[in-house]
Motif scaffolding. Sequence first.
Motif, PDB file in Angstrom:
ATOM      1  N   ALA A  61       5.473  10.105  15.893  1.00 16.59           N
ATOM      2  CA  ALA A  61       4.584  10.874  15.024  1.00 16.59           C
ATOM      3  C   ALA A  61       3.205  10.235  15.066  1.00 16.59           C
ATOM      4  O   ALA A  61       3.044   9.104  15.538  1.00 16.59           O
ATOM      5  N   HIS A  62       2.209  10.953  14.561  1.00 16.01           N
ATOM      6  CA  HIS A  62       0.845  10.436  14.580  1.00 16.01           C
ATOM      7  C   HIS A  62       0.129  10.787  13.282  1.00 16.01           C
ATOM      8  O   HIS A  62       0.219  11.918  12.809  1.00 16.01           O
ATOM      9  N   ARG A  63      -0.548   9.807  12.714  1.00 12.57           N
ATOM     10  CA  ARG A  63      -1.401  10.046  11.551  1.00 12.57           C
ATOM     11  C   ARG A  63      -2.823   9.675  11.953  1.00 12.57           C
ATOM     12  O   ARG A  63      -3.072   8.560  12.411  1.00 12.57           O
ATOM     13  N   THR A  64      -3.741  10.630  11.778  1.00 14.30           N
ATOM     14  CA  THR A  64      -5.123  10.405  12.173  1.00 14.30           C
ATOM     15  C   THR A  64      -5.872   9.625  11.096  1.00 14.30           C
ATOM     16  O   THR A  64      -5.564   9.719   9.908  1.00 14.30           O
ATOM     17  N   ALA A  65      -6.846   8.875  11.547  1.00 14.65           N
ATOM     18  CA  ALA A  65      -7.672   8.079  10.635  1.00 14.65           C
ATOM     19  C   ALA A  65      -8.735   8.971  10.000  1.00 14.65           C
ATOM     20  O   ALA A  65      -9.143   9.976  10.583  1.00 14.65           O
ATOM     21  N   ARG A  66      -9.187   8.581   8.827  1.00 13.96           N
ATOM     22  CA  ARG A  66     -10.293   9.291   8.202  1.00 13.96           C
ATOM     23  C   ARG A  66     -11.540   9.020   9.016  1.00 13.96           C
ATOM     24  O   ARG A  66     -11.788   7.897   9.437  1.00 13.96           O
ATOM     25  N   SER A  67     -12.351  10.028   9.201  1.00 17.43           N
ATOM     26  CA  SER A  67     -13.552   9.859  10.019  1.00 17.43           C
ATOM     27  C   SER A  67     -14.815   9.910   9.155  1.00 17.43           C
ATOM     28  O   SER A  67     -15.837  10.420   9.581  1.00 17.43           O
ATOM     29  N   ASP A  68     -14.733   9.379   7.970  1.00 14.05           N
ATOM     30  CA  ASP A  68     -15.873   9.371   7.056  1.00 14.05           C
ATOM     31  C   ASP A  68     -16.678   8.086   7.289  1.00 14.05           C
ATOM     32  O   ASP A  68     -16.419   7.049   6.694  1.00 14.05           O
ATOM     33  N   ASP A  69     -17.663   8.171   8.199  1.00 12.26           N
ATOM     34  CA  ASP A  69     -18.454   6.996   8.570  1.00 12.26           C
ATOM     35  C   ASP A  69     -19.370   6.520   7.451  1.00 12.26           C
ATOM     36  O   ASP A  69     -19.783   5.365   7.430  1.00 12.26           O
ATOM     37  N   SER A  70     -19.694   7.403   6.516  1.00 13.03           N
ATOM     38  CA  SER A  70     -20.611   7.016   5.446  1.00 13.03           C
ATOM     39  C   SER A  70     -19.902   6.302   4.292  1.00 13.03           C
ATOM     40  O   SER A  70     -20.557   5.840   3.380  1.00 13.03           O
ATOM     41  N   ALA A  71     -18.601   6.201   4.359  1.00 14.84           N
ATOM     42  CA  ALA A  71     -17.851   5.566   3.272  1.00 14.84           C
ATOM     43  C   ALA A  71     -17.986   4.051   3.332  1.00 14.84           C
ATOM     44  O   ALA A  71     -17.987   3.458   4.410  1.00 14.84           O
ATOM     45  N   GLN A  72     -18.109   3.448   2.183  1.00 14.11           N
ATOM     46  CA  GLN A  72     -18.103   1.987   2.083  1.00 14.11           C
ATOM     47  C   GLN A  72     -16.735   1.613   1.519  1.00 14.11           C
ATOM     48  O   GLN A  72     -16.491   1.774   0.330  1.00 14.11           O
ATOM     49  N   TRP A  73     -15.862   1.138   2.375  1.00 14.34           N
ATOM     50  CA  TRP A  73     -14.483   0.883   1.993  1.00 14.34           C
ATOM     51  C   TRP A  73     -14.378  -0.357   1.111  1.00 14.34           C
ATOM     52  O   TRP A  73     -14.925  -1.404   1.428  1.00 14.34           O
ATOM     53  N   LEU A  74     -13.657  -0.234   0.010  1.00 15.50           N
ATOM     54  CA  LEU A  74     -13.337  -1.364  -0.848  1.00 15.50           C
ATOM     55  C   LEU A  74     -11.937  -1.876  -0.541  1.00 15.50           C
ATOM     56  O   LEU A  74     -11.647  -3.053  -0.721  1.00 15.50           O
ATOM     57  N   ALA A  75     -11.094  -0.987  -0.111  1.00 18.00           N
ATOM     58  CA  ALA A  75      -9.751  -1.325   0.358  1.00 18.00           C
ATOM     59  C   ALA A  75      -9.395  -0.320   1.432  1.00 18.00           C
ATOM     60  O   ALA A  75      -9.663   0.870   1.296  1.00 18.00           O
ATOM     61  N   ASN A  76      -8.798  -0.791   2.505  1.00 19.60           N
ATOM     62  CA  ASN A  76      -8.422   0.080   3.614  1.00 19.60           C
ATOM     63  C   ASN A  76      -7.098  -0.423   4.156  1.00 19.60           C
ATOM     64  O   ASN A  76      -7.038  -1.127   5.157  1.00 19.60           O
ATOM     65  N   GLU A  77      -5.999  -0.058   3.479  1.00 16.85           N
ATOM     66  CA  GLU A  77      -4.692  -0.609   3.805  1.00 16.85           C
ATOM     67  C   GLU A  77      -3.740   0.391   4.449  1.00 16.85           C
ATOM     68  O   GLU A  77      -2.683   0.001   4.925  1.00 16.85           O
ATOM     69  N   ARG A  78      -4.084   1.668   4.444  1.00 15.73           N
ATOM     70  CA  ARG A  78      -3.179   2.671   4.999  1.00 15.73           C
ATOM     71  C   ARG A  78      -3.264   2.676   6.515  1.00 15.73           C
ATOM     72  O   ARG A  78      -4.339   2.673   7.091  1.00 15.73           O
ATOM     73  N   PHE A  79      -2.108   2.676   7.144  1.00 14.80           N
ATOM     74  CA  PHE A  79      -2.048   2.675   8.593  1.00 14.80           C
ATOM     75  C   PHE A  79      -2.367   4.047   9.149  1.00 14.80           C
ATOM     76  O   PHE A  79      -2.086   5.068   8.526  1.00 14.80           O
ATOM     77  N   PHE A  80      -2.910   4.075  10.345  1.00 13.11           N
ATOM     78  CA  PHE A  80      -3.084   5.309  11.089  1.00 13.11           C
ATOM     79  C   PHE A  80      -2.754   5.008  12.538  1.00 13.11           C
ATOM     80  O   PHE A  80      -2.697   3.855  12.956  1.00 13.11           O
ATOM     81  N   GLY A  81      -2.508   6.051  13.271  1.00  8.05           N
ATOM     82  CA  GLY A  81      -2.149   5.889  14.679  1.00  8.05           C
ATOM     83  C   GLY A  81      -0.769   6.459  14.941  1.00  8.05           C
ATOM     84  O   GLY A  81      -0.281   7.315  14.204  1.00  8.05           O
ATOM     85  N   SER A  82      -0.144   5.980  15.995  1.00  6.56           N
ATOM     86  CA  SER A  82       1.142   6.523  16.429  1.00  6.56           C
ATOM     87  C   SER A  82       2.300   5.677  15.936  1.00  6.56           C
ATOM     88  O   SER A  82       2.245   4.455  15.974  1.00  6.56           O
ATOM     89  N   TYR A  83       3.317   6.354  15.468  1.00  9.66           N
ATOM     90  CA  TYR A  83       4.578   5.740  15.062  1.00  9.66           C
ATOM     91  C   TYR A  83       5.601   6.085  16.140  1.00  9.66           C
ATOM     92  O   TYR A  83       5.594   7.178  16.692  1.00  9.66           O
ATOM     93  N   ARG A  84       6.517   5.157  16.401  1.00  9.43           N
ATOM     94  CA  ARG A  84       7.582   5.440  17.370  1.00  9.43           C
ATOM     95  C   ARG A  84       8.785   4.583  17.025  1.00  9.43           C
ATOM     96  O   ARG A  84       8.665   3.393  16.751  1.00  9.43           O
ATOM     97  N   ARG A  85       9.943   5.206  17.078  1.00 11.24           N
ATOM     98  CA  ARG A  85      11.194   4.487  16.792  1.00 11.24           C
ATOM     99  C   ARG A  85      12.262   5.028  17.728  1.00 11.24           C
ATOM    100  O   ARG A  85      12.365   6.232  17.926  1.00 11.24           O
ATOM    101  N   GLN A  86      13.066   4.145  18.309  1.00  9.56           N
ATOM    102  CA  GLN A  86      14.139   4.559  19.203  1.00  9.56           C
ATOM    103  C   GLN A  86      15.461   3.984  18.727  1.00  9.56           C
ATOM    104  O   GLN A  86      15.509   2.837  18.269  1.00  9.56           O
ATOM    105  N   LEU A  87      16.509   4.798  18.857  1.00 11.95           N
ATOM    106  CA  LEU A  87      17.856   4.378  18.486  1.00 11.95           C
ATOM    107  C   LEU A  87      18.806   4.755  19.607  1.00 11.95           C
ATOM    108  O   LEU A  87      18.741   5.859  20.139  1.00 11.95           O
TER     109      LEU A  87
END
Length: 149
Positions: free
Chosen positions: A69-95
């Motif tokens: 699965a994939h979660r895209t990052a926020r693209s708000d360049d004007s934001a001044q982040w005080l905390a940025n802990e949420r992951f974005f990108g690709s998830y992958r799991r194999q069983l």
Amino acid sequence: MLRFDPFSDLDALTRGLLTNQTGSTRTPRFMPMDLCKIDDHYVLTADLPGVDPGSVDVDVDNGTLTISAHRTARSDDSAQWLANERFFGSYRRQLALGEGIDTGAISATYENGVLTVTIPVAERAKPRKIEVSHTGKQRSIEPTTVDSE
């Protein structure tokens, strides 16, 4: 409200050293999941909060179940982040699936950030009762003696 965490710098340093993260690019490292058996099937639930349902992919190839699965990052360049802990990108799991799985009947749903995959046990692998047949006639076993010479 801001909280002071005396170990946050140490955690960030350790995470950076162990995961090869540089700058502020953050990618997920794991996909939390539960797996249980209910009656004649397995149920896998995986947490994928904020993931676009169209990016979720479940496939089976050569006895391996792959979830991505994939979660895209926020693209708000004007934001001044005080905390940025949420992951974005690709998830992958194999069983690895065992021999007794009906791979053609695996199904998946994605609701409220949770992926649920139902993995049925194949008919040939389900427990079954073996009937023992016998003739109606009873036969007694006669004792025999062995002569020793």
